[in-house]
Design a protein around this motif. Sequence first.
Motif, PDB file in Angstrom:
ATOM      1  N   UNK A  96       0.798  -1.229   0.000  1.00 19.61           N
ATOM      2  CA  UNK A  96       0.000   0.000   0.000  1.00 19.61           C
ATOM      3  C   UNK A  96       0.831   1.280   0.000  1.00 19.61           C
ATOM      4  N   UNK A  97       2.100   1.215   0.334  1.00 21.03           N
ATOM      5  CA  UNK A  97       2.891   2.427   0.487  1.00 21.03           C
ATOM      6  C   UNK A  97       3.318   2.979  -0.868  1.00 21.03           C
ATOM      7  N   UNK A  98       3.587   4.281  -0.879  1.00 23.51           N
ATOM      8  CA  UNK A  98       4.075   4.971  -2.073  1.00 23.51           C
ATOM      9  C   UNK A  98       5.321   5.755  -1.699  1.00 23.51           C
ATOM     10  N   UNK A  99       6.015   6.257  -2.706  1.00 27.64           N
ATOM     11  CA  UNK A  99       7.327   6.875  -2.497  1.00 27.64           C
ATOM     12  C   UNK A  99       7.265   8.381  -2.290  1.00 27.64           C
ATOM     13  N   UNK A 100       6.081   8.943  -2.092  1.00 30.61           N
ATOM     14  CA  UNK A 100       5.990  10.391  -1.924  1.00 30.61           C
ATOM     15  C   UNK A 100       6.676  10.908  -0.674  1.00 30.61           C
ATOM     16  N   UNK A 101       6.449  10.230   0.456  1.00 30.68           N
ATOM     17  CA  UNK A 101       7.072  10.672   1.708  1.00 30.68           C
ATOM     18  C   UNK A 101       8.584  10.568   1.676  1.00 30.68           C
ATOM     19  N   UNK A 138       2.523  11.298 -11.507  1.00 30.51           N
ATOM     20  CA  UNK A 138       2.732  10.893 -10.116  1.00 30.51           C
ATOM     21  C   UNK A 138       2.647   9.403  -9.879  1.00 30.51           C
ATOM     22  N   UNK A 139       1.840   8.694 -10.686  1.00 36.65           N
ATOM     23  CA  UNK A 139       1.642   7.271 -10.442  1.00 36.65           C
ATOM     24  C   UNK A 139       2.503   6.344 -11.266  1.00 36.65           C
ATOM     25  N   UNK A 140       3.327   6.893 -12.177  1.00 33.59           N
ATOM     26  CA  UNK A 140       4.149   6.039 -13.045  1.00 33.59           C
ATOM     27  C   UNK A 140       5.101   5.179 -12.229  1.00 33.59           C
ATOM     28  N   UNK A 141       5.735   5.779 -11.225  1.00 31.00           N
ATOM     29  CA  UNK A 141       6.698   5.027 -10.401  1.00 31.00           C
ATOM     30  C   UNK A 141       6.016   3.902  -9.663  1.00 31.00           C
ATOM     31  N   UNK A 142       4.807   4.162  -9.157  1.00 31.45           N
ATOM     32  CA  UNK A 142       4.072   3.139  -8.407  1.00 31.45           C
ATOM     33  C   UNK A 142       3.679   1.991  -9.329  1.00 31.45           C
ATOM     34  N   UNK A 165      -0.431  15.176  -9.526  1.00 38.97           N
ATOM     35  CA  UNK A 165       0.769  14.337  -9.518  1.00 38.97           C
ATOM     36  C   UNK A 165       1.308  14.165  -8.099  1.00 38.97           C
ATOM     37  N   UNK A 166       1.265  15.245  -7.301  1.00 41.26           N
ATOM     38  CA  UNK A 166       1.708  15.136  -5.909  1.00 41.26           C
ATOM     39  C   UNK A 166       0.811  14.187  -5.122  1.00 41.26           C
ATOM     40  N   UNK A 167      -0.502  14.287  -5.324  1.00 41.93           N
ATOM     41  CA  UNK A 167      -1.422  13.375  -4.637  1.00 41.93           C
ATOM     42  C   UNK A 167      -1.159  11.925  -5.043  1.00 41.93           C
ATOM     43  N   UNK A 168      -0.897  11.698  -6.339  1.00 39.11           N
ATOM     44  CA  UNK A 168      -0.597  10.343  -6.796  1.00 39.11           C
ATOM     45  C   UNK A 168       0.739   9.851  -6.270  1.00 39.11           C
ATOM     46  N   UNK A 183      -5.226  13.518 -16.752  1.00 40.89           N
ATOM     47  CA  UNK A 183      -4.515  12.303 -17.142  1.00 40.89           C
ATOM     48  C   UNK A 183      -3.006  12.461 -16.947  1.00 40.89           C
ATOM     49  N   UNK A 184      -2.488  13.640 -17.319  1.00 38.68           N
ATOM     50  CA  UNK A 184      -1.049  13.873 -17.181  1.00 38.68           C
ATOM     51  C   UNK A 184      -0.628  13.863 -15.717  1.00 38.68           C
ATOM     52  N   UNK A 185      -1.437  14.438 -14.841  1.00 37.76           N
ATOM     53  CA  UNK A 185      -1.100  14.435 -13.417  1.00 37.76           C
ATOM     54  C   UNK A 185      -1.063  13.039 -12.834  1.00 37.76           C
ATOM     55  N   UNK A 186      -2.072  12.222 -13.175  1.00 40.22           N
ATOM     56  CA  UNK A 186      -2.079  10.840 -12.691  1.00 40.22           C
ATOM     57  C   UNK A 186      -0.892  10.059 -13.228  1.00 40.22           C
ATOM     58  N   UNK A 187      -0.587  10.251 -14.503  1.00 36.34           N
ATOM     59  CA  UNK A 187       0.534   9.515 -15.099  1.00 36.34           C
ATOM     60  C   UNK A 187       1.867   9.960 -14.511  1.00 36.34           C
TER      61      UNK A 187
END
Length: 405
Positions: free
Chosen positions: A70-75, A221-225, A178-181, A215-219
Amino acid sequence: MLSDVPVRPRPRPTREGIAAGSALPLAAVALAFLLSQLPFVAPGLHLAWDESVYTSHVAPHVPSAYFSAPRARGLPVLIAPLTLLTSSTLALRVYLAVLSGTGLFVALWVWRRLRRMPVLALAGTLFAGLWVTQLYGPQAMPNLWTALSALTAVGCFLRAAANHSDRRALIGLCLALAAAALFRPTDALWLSLPMAAAGLGVRNWRRPALLAALVAGLALGGAQWVVEAYLSYGGVAARLHRASTIEASTRGLRVRIHYLDSKAGRAELRAQGVTDRAMRSWFKGKSRPGKANLERLDSAYWVRRRENLIRSGWLKRHLDNDGQGRRMEIYPVDQSAVTPSRARTNITERSITVRYVWADMVDAWADKGRQPDERNLGRHHHRPRQRLRRLRLRVLRRHRRLTPL
């Protein structure tokens, strides 16, 4: 005469006038939010388990903890600039408090063309005054940062939808989403769905650029995940399935109930205050635990889990690591209550590699949690404390021998 002088109507402020208004109320709210965290939250707030997991992936000379699905790399990205320079927990708290105050100001400033400054200042005060906001402000947790990113994204979306020439709002929407993702990809996806539906359903808001920004924001921020999901879990669906089985999910609850479905497990549940009637209902699948019983169930699970790990010998083997040992962090004792003549102000945090004593340390840790037998109270009462004292001396002596002059 004065009555003959025509009275001009007072002009109503335009959106441009509102945007050009003073930002001092928002700055005052953000500064008050920052300052309120420092004396009341930051000094005594130690790193929780989740924070330790996030910081271990960007802190040098610290083993990386298991990064669950469940974790993401934002933090880790957010705290990396500080953790690469210092390992001080207080510095991390101050750093995050400053960033959270700045993030609150930016999130409210985006709305300046949509609402008046007094309204934004009042909303910021109500939000920043919540205890949960004060708690998560200086913590290395994604909760507050996801909320601020969502607030910024919605404000930019409404601005871009109302004014087709506002390119800054489109860029802000893309970056905020992107930040939220980056902090929580699934939350960002749910956040974007209502905005996409509004962009398609409202005639005046139908713009290809608006949907492209989502779409660009989701892509972005979420590409790494997504890439990590394919490399480590076999795909996005597999990672989401793995994430659904962790902690407080339905399957995770079933795992805990099944784990405690034994004589020792029922005894521990009774010790935690759970009734036999509730246990029978859980084991048969007729009901789910309430909020209070969830805490009791979780406490009983971890008590039994600890005892089984110690009894099976897995914990000793894991810490011994085939003779290579594990890193141990030693934190100094709080010297505030010590007499000034005896206080040691030169003690700092240390990290050493401990070998060969983990078996004795696990045994001492297990014995410390047991109640002594009343018949042998006088003979065995001090054994765990004496064993821990001897282990400390062995670790310190070995550390002194290994430390170069």
